[in-house]
Motif scaffolding. Sequence first.
Motif, mmCIF file in Angstrom:
data_model
loop_
_atom_site.group_PDB
_atom_site.id
_atom_site.type_symbol
_atom_site.label_atom_id
_atom_site.label_comp_id
_atom_site.label_asym_id
_atom_site.label_seq_id
_atom_site.Cartn_x
_atom_site.Cartn_y
_atom_site.Cartn_z
ATOM 1 N N ARG A 1 0.862 -1.174 0.000
ATOM 2 C CA ARG A 1 0.000 0.000 0.000
ATOM 3 C C ARG A 1 0.901 1.228 0.000
ATOM 4 O O ARG A 1 1.921 1.258 0.677
ATOM 5 C CB ARG A 1 -0.903 0.035 1.241
ATOM 6 N N GLU A 2 0.495 2.271 -0.772
ATOM 7 C CA GLU A 2 1.317 3.477 -0.854
ATOM 8 C C GLU A 2 0.439 4.719 -0.796
ATOM 9 O O GLU A 2 -0.661 4.728 -1.344
ATOM 10 C CB GLU A 2 2.128 3.476 -2.155
ATOM 11 N N TRP A 3 0.945 5.760 -0.130
ATOM 12 C CA TRP A 3 0.250 7.034 -0.080
ATOM 13 C C TRP A 3 1.224 8.113 0.341
ATOM 14 O O TRP A 3 2.365 7.839 0.678
ATOM 15 C CB TRP A 3 -0.949 6.987 0.870
ATOM 16 N N GLY A 4 0.735 9.365 0.311
ATOM 17 C CA GLY A 4 1.531 10.516 0.727
ATOM 18 C C GLY A 4 1.859 11.425 -0.436
ATOM 19 O O GLY A 4 1.583 11.114 -1.597
ATOM 20 N N ALA A 5 2.434 12.569 -0.110
ATOM 21 C CA ALA A 5 2.853 13.534 -1.119
ATOM 22 C C ALA A 5 3.953 12.934 -1.990
ATOM 23 O O ALA A 5 4.696 12.054 -1.550
ATOM 24 C CB ALA A 5 3.353 14.806 -0.432
ATOM 25 N N GLU A 6 4.070 13.403 -3.211
ATOM 26 C CA GLU A 6 5.061 12.868 -4.158
ATOM 27 C C GLU A 6 6.480 12.909 -3.592
ATOM 28 O O GLU A 6 7.265 12.006 -3.824
ATOM 29 C CB GLU A 6 5.014 13.628 -5.492
ATOM 30 N N GLU A 7 6.799 13.954 -2.838
ATOM 31 C CA GLU A 7 8.159 14.084 -2.305
ATOM 32 C C GLU A 7 8.342 13.392 -0.957
ATOM 33 O O GLU A 7 9.452 13.355 -0.423
ATOM 34 C CB GLU A 7 8.565 15.562 -2.205
ATOM 35 N N ASP A 8 7.271 12.840 -0.412
ATOM 36 C CA ASP A 8 7.368 12.141 0.875
ATOM 37 C C ASP A 8 6.359 10.994 0.912
ATOM 38 O O ASP A 8 5.385 11.014 1.640
ATOM 39 C CB ASP A 8 7.120 13.120 2.027
ATOM 40 N N ARG A 9 6.628 9.983 0.091
ATOM 41 C CA ARG A 9 5.738 8.826 -0.037
ATOM 42 C C ARG A 9 6.043 7.805 1.039
ATOM 43 O O ARG A 9 7.162 7.699 1.521
ATOM 44 C CB ARG A 9 5.912 8.146 -1.406
ATOM 45 N N GLN A 10 5.024 7.029 1.374
ATOM 46 C CA GLN A 10 5.180 5.882 2.263
ATOM 47 C C GLN A 10 4.669 4.661 1.519
ATOM 48 O O GLN A 10 3.563 4.677 0.991
ATOM 49 C CB GLN A 10 4.328 6.019 3.522
ATOM 50 N N ARG A 11 5.466 3.623 1.463
ATOM 51 C CA ARG A 11 5.015 2.343 0.924
ATOM 52 C C ARG A 11 5.117 1.330 2.043
ATOM 53 O O ARG A 11 6.181 1.113 2.603
ATOM 54 C CB ARG A 11 5.839 1.885 -0.272
ATOM 55 N N TRP A 12 3.980 0.711 2.389
ATOM 56 C CA TRP A 12 3.908 -0.296 3.441
ATOM 57 C C TRP A 12 3.898 -1.664 2.782
ATOM 58 O O TRP A 12 3.027 -1.958 1.954
ATOM 59 C CB TRP A 12 2.653 -0.094 4.279
ATOM 60 N N GLY B 1 7.924 -24.568 8.882
ATOM 61 C CA GLY B 1 6.778 -23.908 8.275
ATOM 62 C C GLY B 1 5.836 -23.233 9.256
ATOM 63 O O GLY B 1 4.844 -22.626 8.848
ATOM 64 N N ALA B 2 6.120 -23.313 10.541
ATOM 65 C CA ALA B 2 5.259 -22.678 11.535
ATOM 66 C C ALA B 2 5.394 -21.155 11.444
ATOM 67 O O ALA B 2 6.497 -20.624 11.355
ATOM 68 C CB ALA B 2 5.629 -23.149 12.937
ATOM 69 N N ALA B 3 4.258 -20.467 11.469
ATOM 70 C CA ALA B 3 4.254 -19.009 11.383
ATOM 71 C C ALA B 3 4.746 -18.387 12.682
ATOM 72 O O ALA B 3 4.304 -18.767 13.769
ATOM 73 C CB ALA B 3 2.858 -18.513 11.056
ATOM 74 N N ILE B 4 5.659 -17.451 12.572
ATOM 75 C CA ILE B 4 6.187 -16.711 13.716
ATOM 76 C C ILE B 4 5.443 -15.381 13.845
ATOM 77 O O ILE B 4 5.176 -14.912 14.941
ATOM 78 C CB ILE B 4 7.703 -16.437 13.545
ATOM 79 N N GLY B 5 5.125 -14.766 12.709
ATOM 80 C CA GLY B 5 4.454 -13.467 12.672
ATOM 81 C C GLY B 5 4.732 -12.791 11.344
ATOM 82 O O GLY B 5 5.140 -13.428 10.377
ATOM 83 N N THR B 6 4.516 -11.503 11.310
ATOM 84 C CA THR B 6 4.701 -10.713 10.094
ATOM 85 C C THR B 6 5.579 -9.508 10.396
ATOM 86 O O THR B 6 5.396 -8.849 11.417
ATOM 87 C CB THR B 6 3.345 -10.235 9.546
ATOM 88 N N ILE B 7 6.501 -9.242 9.491
ATOM 89 C CA ILE B 7 7.304 -8.027 9.549
ATOM 90 C C ILE B 7 6.726 -7.064 8.516
ATOM 91 O O ILE B 7 6.668 -7.389 7.323
ATOM 92 C CB ILE B 7 8.795 -8.296 9.240
ATOM 93 N N VAL B 8 6.283 -5.904 8.985
ATOM 94 C CA VAL B 8 5.802 -4.838 8.111
ATOM 95 C C VAL B 8 6.928 -3.825 7.991
ATOM 96 O O VAL B 8 7.542 -3.452 8.992
ATOM 97 C CB VAL B 8 4.541 -4.156 8.698
ATOM 98 N N THR B 9 7.211 -3.413 6.753
ATOM 99 C CA THR B 9 8.227 -2.394 6.536
ATOM 100 C C THR B 9 7.569 -1.169 5.921
ATOM 101 O O THR B 9 6.754 -1.281 5.010
ATOM 102 C CB THR B 9 9.358 -2.894 5.610
ATOM 103 N N VAL B 10 7.918 -0.017 6.444
ATOM 104 C CA VAL B 10 7.410 1.249 5.931
ATOM 105 C C VAL B 10 8.586 1.954 5.263
ATOM 106 O O VAL B 10 9.555 2.318 5.923
ATOM 107 C CB VAL B 10 6.825 2.130 7.054
ATOM 108 N N PHE B 11 8.478 2.094 3.942
ATOM 109 C CA PHE B 11 9.558 2.668 3.141
ATOM 110 C C PHE B 11 9.198 4.104 2.775
ATOM 111 O O PHE B 11 8.213 4.357 2.095
ATOM 112 C CB PHE B 11 9.767 1.827 1.882
ATOM 113 N N PHE B 12 10.007 5.042 3.242
ATOM 114 C CA PHE B 12 9.819 6.457 2.957
ATOM 115 C C PHE B 12 10.699 6.820 1.760
ATOM 116 O O PHE B 12 11.897 6.530 1.769
ATOM 117 C CB PHE B 12 10.209 7.294 4.178
ATOM 118 N N HIS B 13 10.096 7.441 0.744
ATOM 119 C CA HIS B 13 10.853 7.748 -0.464
ATOM 120 C C HIS B 13 10.235 8.926 -1.203
ATOM 121 O O HIS B 13 9.198 9.445 -0.811
ATOM 122 C CB HIS B 13 10.931 6.511 -1.365
#
Length: 147
Positions: free
Chosen positions: A87-98, A108-120
């Motif tokens: 998912r992505e949103w924000g101003a063109e010069e300060d975007r966030q992509r999750w 194969g057992a699930a440990i959890g989820t790592i979410v990364t928020v990329f600012f660009h």
Amino acid sequence: MDTLQAFFANNQRDIHTLTGYIQQHIDAEWQTAFQATHSKMVALYPKIGDSVYALYGKRLFQPIHDQLKAVGLRATPHLPGSLPTSREWGAEEDRQRWMWSKITSADGAAIGTIVTVFFHDHLQIRIPRAFQVIGLEVTSKKAVIAA
């Protein structure tokens, strides 16, 4: 920085501990990784556009994948995550992509989820600040999006 194995030896082996380890790595390495990939990103930008940021992500997260493998864990998709499900949103010069990656053990057992928020930036090749890392105990797409 300690290996993930050493980090787990001194802490609980859960998604929240892993999140802290990954955030420490990113905080220490994000600018170095950007400097190492910047000229290649600039050269490729006319051909592939914003996809050049994947070069940076791969460079930054490869050591994490090596550490995950060493302790019998796996991220699917590879960190920092997948563009088609992000998912992505924000101003063109300060975007966030999750983006997110499910973490599983060797069996194969699930440990959890790592979410990364990329600012660009979409106006120039620029990364204004380091990735933010969030650890979730849920793993289904619906639960991750809701969280």
